[in-house]
Design an enzyme around this catalytic site. Sequence first.
Site, PDB file in Angstrom:
ATOM      1  N   ARG A 181      33.712-105.361  28.789  1.00 44.24           N
ATOM      2  CA  ARG A 181      34.829-105.273  27.827  1.00 44.24           C
ATOM      3  C   ARG A 181      36.130-104.780  28.495  1.00 44.24           C
ATOM      4  NH1 ARG A 181      31.673-108.000  26.167  1.00 44.24           N
ATOM      5  NH2 ARG A 181      30.287-107.757  24.389  1.00 44.24           N
ATOM      6  N   SER A 231      31.610-105.144  16.251  1.00 42.37           N
ATOM      7  CA  SER A 231      30.994-103.901  16.736  1.00 42.37           C
ATOM      8  C   SER A 231      32.092-102.891  17.036  1.00 42.37           C
ATOM      9  CB  SER A 231      30.214-104.150  18.025  1.00 42.37           C
ATOM     10  OG  SER A 231      29.144-104.997  17.770  1.00 42.37           O
ATOM     11  N   GLU A 301      35.057 -99.791  21.061  1.00 40.68           N
ATOM     12  CA  GLU A 301      35.453-101.132  21.521  1.00 40.68           C
ATOM     13  C   GLU A 301      36.691-101.549  20.716  1.00 40.68           C
ATOM     14  OE1 GLU A 301      32.145-103.878  21.936  1.00 40.68           O
ATOM     15  OE2 GLU A 301      33.396-105.490  21.139  1.00 40.68           O
TER      16      GLU A 301
HETATM   17  C1  LIG Z   1      32.638-110.431  12.669  1.00 40.23           C
HETATM   18  C2  LIG Z   1      33.055-110.163  14.083  1.00 40.23           C
HETATM   19  C3  LIG Z   1      32.204-110.454  15.133  1.00 40.23           C
HETATM   20  C4  LIG Z   1      32.586-110.210  16.448  1.00 40.23           C
HETATM   21  N1  LIG Z   1      31.727-110.514  17.458  1.00 40.23           N
HETATM   22  C5  LIG Z   1      32.086-110.272  18.740  1.00 40.23           C
HETATM   23  C6  LIG Z   1      31.198-110.574  19.815  1.00 40.23           C
HETATM   24  O1  LIG Z   1      30.102-111.085  19.633  1.00 40.23           O
HETATM   25  N2  LIG Z   1      31.599-110.285  21.075  1.00 40.23           N
HETATM   26  C7  LIG Z   1      32.821-109.737  21.346  1.00 40.23           C
HETATM   27  O2  LIG Z   1      33.148-109.496  22.520  1.00 40.23           O
HETATM   28  N3  LIG Z   1      33.688-109.431  20.351  1.00 40.23           N
HETATM   29  C8  LIG Z   1      33.352-109.692  19.069  1.00 40.23           C
HETATM   30  N4  LIG Z   1      34.225-109.397  18.051  1.00 40.23           N
HETATM   31  C9  LIG Z   1      35.516-108.746  18.362  1.00 40.23           C
HETATM   32  C10 LIG Z   1      36.679-109.734  18.594  1.00 40.23           C
HETATM   33  O3  LIG Z   1      36.521-110.927  17.867  1.00 40.23           O
HETATM   34  C11 LIG Z   1      36.851-110.065  20.066  1.00 40.23           C
HETATM   35  O4  LIG Z   1      37.072-108.890  20.798  1.00 40.23           O
HETATM   36  C12 LIG Z   1      38.019-111.014  20.323  1.00 40.23           C
HETATM   37  O5  LIG Z   1      37.997-111.406  21.667  1.00 40.23           O
HETATM   38  C13 LIG Z   1      39.390-110.385  20.014  1.00 40.23           C
HETATM   39  O6  LIG Z   1      40.350-111.432  20.012  1.00 40.23           O
HETATM   40  P1  LIG Z   1      41.624-111.347  19.057  1.00 40.23           P
HETATM   41  O7  LIG Z   1      42.443-112.543  19.320  1.00 40.23           O
HETATM   42  O8  LIG Z   1      41.214-111.138  17.650  1.00 40.23           O
HETATM   43  O9  LIG Z   1      42.308-110.055  19.622  1.00 40.23           O
HETATM   44  P2  LIG Z   1      43.216-109.025  18.792  1.00 40.23           P
HETATM   45  O10 LIG Z   1      42.323-108.221  17.909  1.00 40.23           O
HETATM   46  O11 LIG Z   1      44.329-109.741  18.175  1.00 40.23           O
HETATM   47  O12 LIG Z   1      43.731-108.112  19.967  1.00 40.23           O
HETATM   48  C14 LIG Z   1      42.823-107.297  20.681  1.00 40.23           C
HETATM   49  C15 LIG Z   1      43.535-106.733  21.908  1.00 40.23           C
HETATM   50  O13 LIG Z   1      43.859-107.810  22.779  1.00 40.23           O
HETATM   51  C16 LIG Z   1      45.253-107.793  23.059  1.00 40.23           C
HETATM   52  N5  LIG Z   1      45.689-109.198  23.140  1.00 40.23           N
HETATM   53  C17 LIG Z   1      45.472-110.182  22.236  1.00 40.23           C
HETATM   54  N6  LIG Z   1      46.045-111.323  22.657  1.00 40.23           N
HETATM   55  C18 LIG Z   1      46.630-111.053  23.849  1.00 40.23           C
HETATM   56  C19 LIG Z   1      47.391-111.817  24.778  1.00 40.23           C
HETATM   57  N7  LIG Z   1      47.678-113.108  24.584  1.00 40.23           N
HETATM   58  N8  LIG Z   1      47.839-111.197  25.898  1.00 40.23           N
HETATM   59  C20 LIG Z   1      47.576-109.878  26.117  1.00 40.23           C
HETATM   60  N9  LIG Z   1      46.879-109.114  25.276  1.00 40.23           N
HETATM   61  C21 LIG Z   1      46.405-109.689  24.150  1.00 40.23           C
HETATM   62  C22 LIG Z   1      45.901-107.074  21.890  1.00 40.23           C
HETATM   63  O14 LIG Z   1      47.135-106.489  22.251  1.00 40.23           O
HETATM   64  C23 LIG Z   1      44.848-106.026  21.556  1.00 40.23           C
HETATM   65  O15 LIG Z   1      45.000-104.911  22.395  1.00 40.23           O
HETATM   66  C24 LIG Z   1      33.861-109.643  16.710  1.00 40.23           C
HETATM   67  C25 LIG Z   1      34.725-109.348  15.654  1.00 40.23           C
HETATM   68  C26 LIG Z   1      34.341-109.618  14.355  1.00 40.23           C
HETATM   69  C27 LIG Z   1      35.286-109.323  13.228  1.00 40.23           C
END
Ligand SMILES: Cc1cc2nc3c(=O)[nH]c(=O)nc-3n(C[C@H](O)[C@H](O)[C@H](O)COP(=O)(O)OP(=O)(O)OC[C@H]3O[C@@H](n4cnc5c(N)ncnc54)[C@H](O)[C@@H]3O)c2cc1C
Length: 306
Positions: A181, A231, A301
Amino acid sequence: MKNRLTEELLSYKVLSGTPGLSVLTDEPMSNHSTFRIGGPADYFITPRSEEDLLFVLSKLKEFGERTLIIGKGSNVLFADEGYRGAVVCTSSLDRVIVNGSVITAECGASLTSVARQAARHSLSGLEFAFGIPGSVGGAVFMNAGAYGGEISSVTVKTKTIDPETFEIRIYEREEHEFGYRESVFRRTGDIILSTELCLTPGDAGEINGKMTDFLERRQQKQPLEFPSAGSVFKRCAGRFTGQMIEESGLKGLTVGGAQVSEKHAGFIINVGDATARDVLELIDIIKETVKTRFGCSLECELIYVS
Ligand SMILES: Cc1cc2nc3c(=O)[nH]c(=O)nc-3n(C[C@H](O)[C@H](O)[C@H](O)COP(=O)(O)OP(=O)(O)OC[C@H]3O[C@@H](n4cnc5c(N)ncnc54)[C@H](O)[C@@H]3O)c2cc1C
């Protein structure tokens, strides 16, 4: 000041003819996070192209506004007080190009849709990502993973922009400094623009079969019927955190509108009008209880944004 910045951004929208550039003020972040929690951001800006993004970043710098980039908002908890500054959302930067076994995806592309496109081209390596509700940028930022796969194993190149100097940079595979992560971008603060993913030709039936299996497992085990951010904690000393929370008797524990999921104790769910404060209080209780019972110091996380 708010009006002047908004006007300048909107006049760019008219001049450049980019109908997708959207600028909202005092926008509740609960509308833009999968947790459905969070007070208003001063600005909520959605650029449609890299050029838009560059312009937006330069204006925000000129006006001295704090800036936060988000993708799908699926790994963040926004404060009840909201965000003083501009939240820039990448969701419209979502072009995906497939060239042989290499997929180039813009940062805002949905992981699930990229996994689906990979399957359509009989490309294997992204099956694990099917059902993760995040963007490619968010996934690379935190090295998203599931079911034994991680985005790090298929990432070969990432194009970024430095939000201070606006310098464009290409990170080669080994420069991503991926860990559990973790990636180099947590440290540098560079904004991910696009990423090249190198996949392996495979059998479409097998790839689709795996994706369906993973999705079914998610539906069975995760409380997808409630808003959450997935998570909440990282694994601790290789142990399953959900199991430790469950064995600590915390399933169902509720603070305000936030609850430790009965279905998966690693998830905190929003069972109705939860506040960020409710979630933070619940996190503290979980950390303390698990520390006392198992000696493990849980690390979040989930990213708290205030
Ligand atoms: C139901 C559910 C299930 C999930 N299952 C998993 C799983 O199985 N495995 C897992 O790893 N995660 C899981 N997640 C968590 C999440 O979906 C992941 O971590 C995902 O990769 C986050 O992407 P996001 O675009 O939503 O990021 P955001 O929540 O929008 O941002 C997260 C972080 O990334 C940074 N960020 C986003 N985009 C950029 C960019 N372009 N450049 C620089 N920084 C950036 C943001 O500033 C922030 O700090 C889950 C979440 C939910 C709600």
